[in-house]
Enzyme design. Structure first.
Site, PDB file in Angstrom:
ATOM      1  N   LYS A  34      52.428  42.920 -11.430  1.00 16.35           N
ATOM      2  CA  LYS A  34      53.116  43.214 -12.697  1.00 16.35           C
ATOM      3  C   LYS A  34      54.559  43.582 -12.364  1.00 16.35           C
ATOM      4  CE  LYS A  34      52.610  46.207 -16.809  1.00 16.35           C
ATOM      5  NZ  LYS A  34      51.799  47.275 -17.452  1.00 16.35           N
TER       6      LYS A  34
ATOM      7  N   SER B 275      50.110  46.290 -22.115  1.00 13.73           N
ATOM      8  CA  SER B 275      51.378  45.723 -21.690  1.00 13.73           C
ATOM      9  C   SER B 275      51.259  44.793 -20.484  1.00 13.73           C
ATOM     10  CB  SER B 275      52.351  46.853 -21.346  1.00 13.73           C
ATOM     11  OG  SER B 275      51.860  47.600 -20.248  1.00 13.73           O
TER      12      SER B 275
ATOM     13  N   SER C 252      46.753  49.589 -21.112  1.00 15.45           N
ATOM     14  CA  SER C 252      47.447  48.351 -20.739  1.00 15.45           C
ATOM     15  C   SER C 252      46.806  47.481 -19.673  1.00 15.45           C
ATOM     16  CB  SER C 252      48.870  48.669 -20.300  1.00 15.45           C
ATOM     17  OG  SER C 252      49.661  48.804 -21.437  1.00 15.45           O
TER      18      SER C 252
HETATM   19  N1  GLN Z   1      49.807  50.202 -25.897  1.00 16.07           N
HETATM   20  C1  GLN Z   1      50.129  51.513 -25.427  1.00 16.07           C
HETATM   21  C2  GLN Z   1      51.591  51.773 -25.639  1.00 16.07           C
HETATM   22  O1  GLN Z   1      52.225  50.976 -26.234  1.00 16.07           O
HETATM   23  C3  GLN Z   1      49.738  51.672 -23.991  1.00 16.07           C
HETATM   24  C4  GLN Z   1      50.671  50.980 -23.077  1.00 16.07           C
HETATM   25  C5  GLN Z   1      50.286  51.143 -21.643  1.00 16.07           C
HETATM   26  O2  GLN Z   1      49.155  51.454 -21.302  1.00 16.07           O
HETATM   27  N2  GLN Z   1      51.273  50.939 -20.787  1.00 16.07           N
HETATM   28  O3  GLN Z   1      52.128  52.738 -25.225  1.00 16.07           O
END
Ligand code: GLN
Length: 486
Positions: free
Chosen positions: A76, A151, A175
């Site tokens: 990532k 994400s 995410s």
């Molecule tokens: N969807 C969540 C957010 O927008 C979690 C994102 C994540 O786990 N990086 O913060």
């Protein structure tokens, strides 16, 4: 070659059926062929990948190889990579070349894994759909009009489309697990502190944890074996031994107690997803597990708590991107104040700005006690819910996400609906627990995830439960139709 497990590839490499260079080239060709439509990579490190593949082939001949030696993976784009751009999905870091590797990256290098490139992601890992990336949305290989989740959406799409064997991800509120669910993968979020955060660009430091997106639990065990372990460079890293994650995969699960929180099966859950998750739980009953209803009474408070804690921490973490020390710098500022304002204004996208504003507000004098402190108190209640649950059961199960992959653009203008995508995953981060999402029966041709949550450092147990299910079902082997990808 592209559809084999890590163990199968490792034995093929040892048997000389193909070389790591062949394997790496095969994946690079697939990226070339399919990623135009998916947009799952931000950077493809072709030359570097072939060079490490050559080194891996030499190492394989010496007999000093590990399970990951010569295996093509992707990171990532939140993990710093020495000499290869690390953008974090943001214009702010569009030109950033880190001067060092994240510990996770170093560990994979030392194991001899081949890095094919860096995967697309929501900007600074803020999002549930991969639509906040400066580099454009990622398309779900199962349905290109739909999001892959976020994400870590680039990692998920790349693994699902077999553009790499496995990929790293990070999970602050869901995410890894939510994109794994939406793309039909096994997504493991380890216990907070199990995997080093050094060199992993910080979003919300008390919640962020690195993990993996793979096609099976066995592959996840192989990935965790490399990633897990104490790192003196991360003060929150756990100083405890790393078990052999492959050893427990086959353990009997008869007699294990599974708790189903009533709060995870109520309003907001797509009934078809609920049925699919219940069928999977029936499979566990057939495997001899005991299933009982439990309650996590503070579940409804997880999202509001997270959306105070995470923005608060991000507003502080992202202060370093000021156009002076790090990040994009605007052209011709008239003074220092304008340099800060315009650099940050131009460098950050809308979702990141929203979080910085909320977080700064929540931490400001007079509001700190009302918001941040309150959120920390509720966070404790949420952890206590799990603590009492684990006095009665060995693992907690439920859906990973409330629905299947939604359309690109469908929720982009409605942050609150978007935030609800993580309704079943966020409490796990607030408590710092490990959890895995595995694919179960799809709904309308789209993947569905079952979430298995464990007590602290129970990754072996989670992988064991996931693996036993994958031995008697084949949802995890399903592959998106490739002719749709071109
Ligand atoms: N969807 C969540 C957010 O927008 C979690 C994102 C994540 O786990 N990086 O913060």
């Amino acid at each position: 070659m592209h559809d084999k497990s890590i163990a199968q590839l490792a034995s093929g490499l040892r048997a000389g059926e193909f070389s790591s260079v062949d394997l790496t080239q095969a994946f690079l060709d697939r990226i070339e062929q399919y990623d135009g439509a998916l947009n799952s990579f931000i950077t493809i490190a072709e030359q570097a990948a072939l060079k490490s593949a050559e080194a891996a082939d030499r190492r394989l001949r010496t007999g000093k190889a590990t399970l990951l030696t010569g295996i093509p993976i992707a990171h990532k784009d939140i993990f710093c990579t020495d000499g290869v751009k690390t953008s974090c999905g943001s214009r702010m870091l569009d030109h950033f070349i880190a001067p060092y590797d994240a510990t996770v990256v170093t560990r994979f290098d030392q194991a001899g894994a081949v890095m094919l490139g860096k995967t697309n992601m929501d900007e600074f890992a803020m999002g549930s759909s991969n639509e906040t990336s400066y580099y454009g949305p990622v398309h779900n290989p199962w349905d290109q009009e739909s999001v892959p989740g976020g994400s870590s959406g680039g990692s998920a799409a790349a693994v699902a489309a077999r553009l790499c064997v496995a990929a790293t991800g990070t999970d602050t509120g869901g995410s890894i697990r939510q994109p794994a669910a939406l793309c039909g993968l096994t997504g493991l979020k380890p216990t907070y502190g199990r995997v080093s955060r050094y060199g992993m660009i910080a979003f919300a430091s008390s919640l962020d944890q690195g993990g993996s997106l793979t096609r099976s639990a066995a592959d996840a065990a192989a990935m965790l074996q490399v990633m897990a372990g104490f790192d003196p460079r991360d003060s929150t890293s756990a100083e405890r031994p790393v078990p052999d994650y492959g050893a427990a995969l086959e353990d009997e699960i008869a007699g294990l107690r599974i708790g189903l929180p009533k709060e995870y099966f109520g309003e907001g859950l797509d009934p078809a997803v609920a049925r699919s998750v219940e069928q999977a739980i029936d499979e566990y009953r057939r495997l001899g597990a005991e299933v009982k209803k439990i309650s996590l009474p503070n579940s409804a408070l997880a999202i509001p708590t997270y959306y105070v804690v995470a923005p608060a921490e991000c507003s502080s973490n992202l202060a370093r991107f000021d156009g002076v020390r790090f990040g994009h710098r605007c052209d011709d500022p008239k003074d220092l104040e304008e340099l800060y304002k315009r650099s940050r204004g131009e460098g950050f996208g809308a979702e990141v700005k929203r979080r910085i504003l909320i977080g700064t507000y929540a931490l400001s004098a007079g509001y700190y006690d009302a918001y941040y402190l309150k959120a920390q108190q509720i966070r404790k209640l949420i952890s206590d819910d799990f603590r009492s649950a684990f006095e009665q059961v060995d693992v907690v199960m439920g859906p990973t996400a409330p629905g299947t992959a939604f359309g690109i653009g469908e929720k982009a203008d409605d942050p609150v609906t978007m935030y609800l995508s993580d309704t079943y995953t966020i409490a796990v981060n607030l408590a710092g627990l490990p959890a895995v999402s595995i694919p179960v029966a799809p709904v309308g041709g789209k993947p569905v995830g079952l979430q298995i949550i464990g007590d602290y450092f129970q990754e072996s147990r989670l992988l064991n439960m996931a693996h036993r299910y994958q031995q008697v079902t084949d949802w995890h082997l399903a592959m998106p139709e490739m002719q749709d990808l071109g």
